[in-house]
Design an enzyme around this catalytic site. Structure first.
Site, PDB file in Angstrom:
ATOM      1  N   SER A  49      11.165 125.767  85.283  1.00  0.00           N
ATOM      2  CA  SER A  49      11.845 126.239  86.484  1.00  0.00           C
ATOM      3  C   SER A  49      12.178 125.126  87.468  1.00  0.00           C
ATOM      4  O   SER A  49      13.136 125.238  88.239  1.00  0.00           O
ATOM      5  CB  SER A  49      10.978 127.289  87.187  1.00  0.00           C
ATOM      6  OG  SER A  49       9.665 126.790  87.412  1.00  0.00           O
ATOM      7  N   HIS A  82       8.284 126.751  94.701  1.00  0.00           N
ATOM      8  CA  HIS A  82       9.348 126.022  94.005  1.00  0.00           C
ATOM      9  C   HIS A  82      10.214 125.301  95.040  1.00  0.00           C
ATOM     10  O   HIS A  82      10.304 125.721  96.189  1.00  0.00           O
ATOM     11  CB  HIS A  82      10.223 126.978  93.185  1.00  0.00           C
ATOM     12  CG  HIS A  82       9.604 127.411  91.903  1.00  0.00           C
ATOM     13  ND1 HIS A  82       8.675 128.423  91.843  1.00  0.00           N
ATOM     14  CD2 HIS A  82       9.760 126.962  90.630  1.00  0.00           C
ATOM     15  CE1 HIS A  82       8.299 128.596  90.578  1.00  0.00           C
ATOM     16  NE2 HIS A  82       8.933 127.703  89.830  1.00  0.00           N
TER      17      HIS A  82
END
Length: 268
Positions: free
Chosen positions: A44, A250
């Protein structure tokens, strides 16, 4: 004398030509990775989860046009660009499902991988929901895995990349510290938990760097660019707990563009 002068002039000519060609060769080398095919592999952090602007055709992989691979490709126009990084990917997923575009014509490969193998999502969920003791225990478990098991898994991925793209320049990128210690956060995880999570990031980056070097790959440490932009810094380039929940912890679009892209560009 005429012969000596002619010899001197000839020598000077070739020295000048050599210097000119050296400069041309250096310039050509700088453009080498842009002239061949580029393949972006990984999890990711390479797909760009958290950056938004997802390619609908990528489905649950959530590949973003604001991820550092897409940004680099847009700026350098490689002869081909294949973006196979995928949210949630582990080392085995890269080997089984992401290497198709690699070939002898591939000149550049980028990859972030290893965090999901070490239990990134479960560790952060435990730390967010179960308190300091459970967090420290889960981080310790992850660090043991990183030390004992992850090196072999990275070797498998890196060997597979080399086998399929033997001429490629491969850049393995690390993960940033999540937290600025003794920072601005007044709630959430304890300082001990934050420190343990950052230490685990150091562990995984150390393993990636060593395995990458053993395979002749470049390694990029992104902590130089993320410094001052961790959670609790006051100017974070990382999401804390957020919705959609898979974007938690993230990089934001700024983290991709200003955290990952510059250091990848310097190593590509």
């Amino acid at each position: 004398m005429r012969v000596s002068r002619l010899t001197a002039l000839t020598a000077a000519f070739f020295v000048a030509m050599s210097l000119a060609l050296t400069g041309a060769t250096a310039a050509s080398a700088a453009q080498l990775t842009a002239s061949g095919g580029y393949v972006a592999l990984g999890d990711s952090y390479s797909a760009g989860v958290g950056a938004g602007s997802y390619d609908s055709s990528s489905g649950s992989c959530k590949r973003s046009t604001k991820a550092y691979p897409a940004l680099w490709a847009a700026a350098h126009s490689p002869s081909s660009f294949s973006f196979t990084a995928c949210s949630g990917a582990r080392t085995g997923d890269v080997v089984s499902g992401q290497l198709g575009p690699l070939s002898s014509a591939t000149s550049l490969v980028s990859i972030t991988i290893g965090g999901n193998d070490a239990g990134f999502a479960d560790t952060m969920q435990t730390c967010a929901l179960q308190g300091e003791s459970a967090c420290l225990s889960r981080v310790a478990q992850a660090r043991t895995y990183i030390e004992s098991t992850l090196p072999g898994q990275l070797d498998s991925v890196y060997s597979a990349i080399t086998n399929k793209a033997p001429s490629a320049h491969v850049v393995a990128l690390g993960y940033p510290h999540f937290y600025k210690l003794n920072g601005t956060c007044v709630a959430g995880l304890s300082e001990k938990s934050r420190a343990a999570i950052d230490a685990a990031a150091d562990d995984i980056n150390g393993v990636i760097a060593k395995r990458a070097a053993n395979h002749g790959f470049a390694f990029v440490d992104v902590n130089s660019t993320f410094a001052g932009h961790e959670l609790c810094s006051g100017s974070p380039w990382l999401h804390s707990v957020t919705l959609p929940v898979d974007e938690s912890y993230h990089p934001t679009a700024a983290g991709q563009a200003s955290g990952y892209l510059p250091v990848f560009g310097s190593a590509a």
